[in-house]
Scaffold this active site. Structure first.
Site, PDB file in Angstrom:
ATOM      1  N   SER A   1       1.500   2.576   8.111  1.00 33.75           N
ATOM      2  CA  SER A   1       0.767   1.558   8.398  1.00 33.75           C
ATOM      3  C   SER A   1      -0.077   0.910   9.681  1.00 33.75           C
ATOM      4  O   SER A   1      -0.080   1.371   9.652  1.00 33.75           O
ATOM      5  CB  SER A   1       0.778   0.695   7.494  1.00 33.75           C
ATOM      6  OG  SER A   1      -0.755   0.337   6.374  1.00 33.75           O
TER       7      SER A   1
ATOM      8  N   ASP B   1      -5.392   7.106   0.274  1.00 36.86           N
ATOM      9  CA  ASP B   1      -5.451   5.277   0.195  1.00 36.86           C
ATOM     10  C   ASP B   1      -5.863   5.358   0.184  1.00 36.86           C
ATOM     11  O   ASP B   1      -7.287   4.859   0.471  1.00 36.86           O
ATOM     12  CB  ASP B   1      -4.907   5.903   1.930  1.00 36.86           C
ATOM     13  CG  ASP B   1      -3.954   5.073   2.146  1.00 36.86           C
ATOM     14  OD1 ASP B   1      -4.647   4.022   2.262  1.00 36.86           O
ATOM     15  OD2 ASP B   1      -2.891   5.137   3.229  1.00 36.86           O
TER      16      ASP B   1
ATOM     17  N   HIS C   1       0.244   5.125  -0.030  1.00 36.69           N
ATOM     18  CA  HIS C   1       0.513   4.742   0.771  1.00 36.69           C
ATOM     19  C   HIS C   1       1.582   4.713   1.770  1.00 36.69           C
ATOM     20  O   HIS C   1       2.150   4.503   2.166  1.00 36.69           O
ATOM     21  CB  HIS C   1      -0.415   2.989   0.775  1.00 36.69           C
ATOM     22  CG  HIS C   1      -0.288   2.713   2.310  1.00 36.69           C
ATOM     23  ND1 HIS C   1      -1.380   3.609   3.245  1.00 36.69           N
ATOM     24  CD2 HIS C   1       0.108   1.608   2.898  1.00 36.69           C
ATOM     25  CE1 HIS C   1      -1.386   2.764   4.208  1.00 36.69           C
ATOM     26  NE2 HIS C   1      -0.713   1.551   3.713  1.00 36.69           N
TER      27      HIS C   1
END
Length: 418
Positions: free
Chosen positions: A140, A367, A395
């Site tokens: 991320s 996502d 995610h």
């Protein structure tokens, strides 16, 4: 001291770095990292893999055994679990440690973006590895940091793995939220389709909050919009299930249950991570002010007085700094940060276009947090990137896939796939 857990030996490291890398003679902070290695291979000269956690402001994982992606990585690497500056056991960033005027707090906080994290990482790499480059795994926001790393110090990198973290190189905070609000709505629709009674449960709780004053265990007032922010979890693999069961146990004897109130407080309170809220929009800032982009772009359908009441995503709003205890001390600094138009660039498009460091990236098609369209545009603009687009995982795929996502990316770098 080495700590032995099933399948992994852990060693703690603490590094002293400059708060402002442009002022090496100024104030310093500590950065903590935990080295992990297969106990049977402790004496071997293994390549290093540094884990860049999501966030901003997330601390590195605390392993209990060699499982998941870490277990896969330990087959071939020595892993460094980095607590990025301000997180975990690194010099903490809280209202007690960041003092002074609002302007002084804002100036301090500006040293906690990706550019400073990369500078920390390079100092640590040289101390642990000398001149040898290492590999990175960026989850991320860790992928955002990876792109900054490739822009500023590619000589320190041998290979990079990115999971759900290819940022739009020129995307502003407004660009990001204009794309992610529809993604949040899609997740909410899927959630309500899976748990149709929960729309009514949310309405019942919201109506109660409008009639009666309800305090969370820490004394914060529970408002409808804070209830909506529970939707931040819906982009994770277990998010819909988690929110469903929290709502399922919301009532006891006609009152909101202690368990429910505690869960809401913990899920929305930023107690261990105020940095996430304070700097969230600034991770997209390059030469322009963010001006509370998520608040400015809030669609009508997500307003707290519209039915059906919709949970929101990971957006940060100015009201949070009035209503959430852990964030109130940062209210003035957050306003200064939102109005700042002098943010330096985090990415170098020219250098990235000429990149020679191999990068393998998992792009999650659905996502909720990182737009797939922006990610693929970045994959096309950065040299030597190979992207794997999948909707098999949410995610948090690298965390929940039992090492499969990282294994696939490592295979891509090694030429097995494609």
């Amino acid at each position: 001291m080495i700590v032995l857990l099933p399948g992994v030996a852990l060693t703690d490291h603490v590094f002293t770095v400059s708060l402002d890398h442009a002022d090496p003679d100024g104030a310093t902070i500590e950065v903590f990292a935990r080295e992990a290695v297969d106990p049977a291979r402790q004496g071997e000269d293994l390549p290093w893999l540094v884990f860049l956690q999501g966030g901003p402001g997330g601390k590195s994982p605390r392993p209990t055994e060699a499982d998941g992606w870490l277990g896969h990585a330990l087959k071939t690497h020595r892993v460094l679990l980095l607590d990025q500056r301000g997180t975990g056991r690194s010099t903490p960033l809280t209202a007690k440690t960041v003092t002074g005027t609002d302007a002084e707090r804002a100036a301090h906080l500006k040293h906690f973006r990706a550019d400073s994290i990369v500078a920390d990482a390079e100092l640590i790499r040289r101390e642990l590895c000398g001149d040898r480059p290492w590999e990175t795994l960026g989850q991320s926001y860790g992928g955002f940091i990876t792109l900054t790393y490739l822009s500023r110090a590619p000589e320190g990198l041998k290979a990079c793995y990115v999971t759900g973290g290819l940022a739009g190189l020129g995307a502003t905070a407004a660009d990001v939220y204009s794309r992610t609000y529809p993604r949040v709505r899609a997740k909410v629709d899927r959630y309500f389709a899976r748990h149709p009674a929960d729309a009514g449960r949310l309405k019942e709780i919201a109506d109660h909050l409008r009639r009666e004053k309800v305090l969370l265990p820490d004394g914060d007032l529970l408002t409808v919009r804070r209830l909506q922010s529970m939707g931040m979890c819906l982009g994770m693999s277990d998010g819909a299930g988690y929110l469903h069961w929290v709502l399922d146990e919301a009532w006891t004897g006609g009152k909101l249950s202690d368990l429910f109130l505690y869960e809401v407080m913990m899920a929305t309170g930023f107690v261990g991570n105020p940095l996430y809220a304070v700097l969230h929009e600034s991770i997209y800032a390059q030469g322009a002010a963010t001006e509370w982009a998520a608040h400015r772009l809030l669609p009508e359908e997500f307003r707290e007085d519209v039915e059906p009441l919709l949970p929101t995503g990971e957006m940060i709003y100015p009201w949070m700094f009035d209503e959430i205890a852990a964030l109130r001390p940062f209210r003035g600094a957050a306003e200064i940060i939102a109005a700042d138009s002098g943010w330096p660039d985090l990415y170098d498009p020219v250098r990235l276009a000429a990149n020679r460091v191999p990068v393998a990236a998992a792009v999650y098609y659905d996502d909720m947090y990182v737009d797939e369209g922006l990610s693929m545009e970045t994959a096309r603009r950065v040299g030597n990137v190979r992207a794997w687009v999948t909707n098999e995982w949410e995610h948090d795929g690298v965390r929940v896939s039992d090492g499969k996502v990282l294994a696939r990316l490592m295979d891509m770098i090694n030429g097995v796939h494609g």
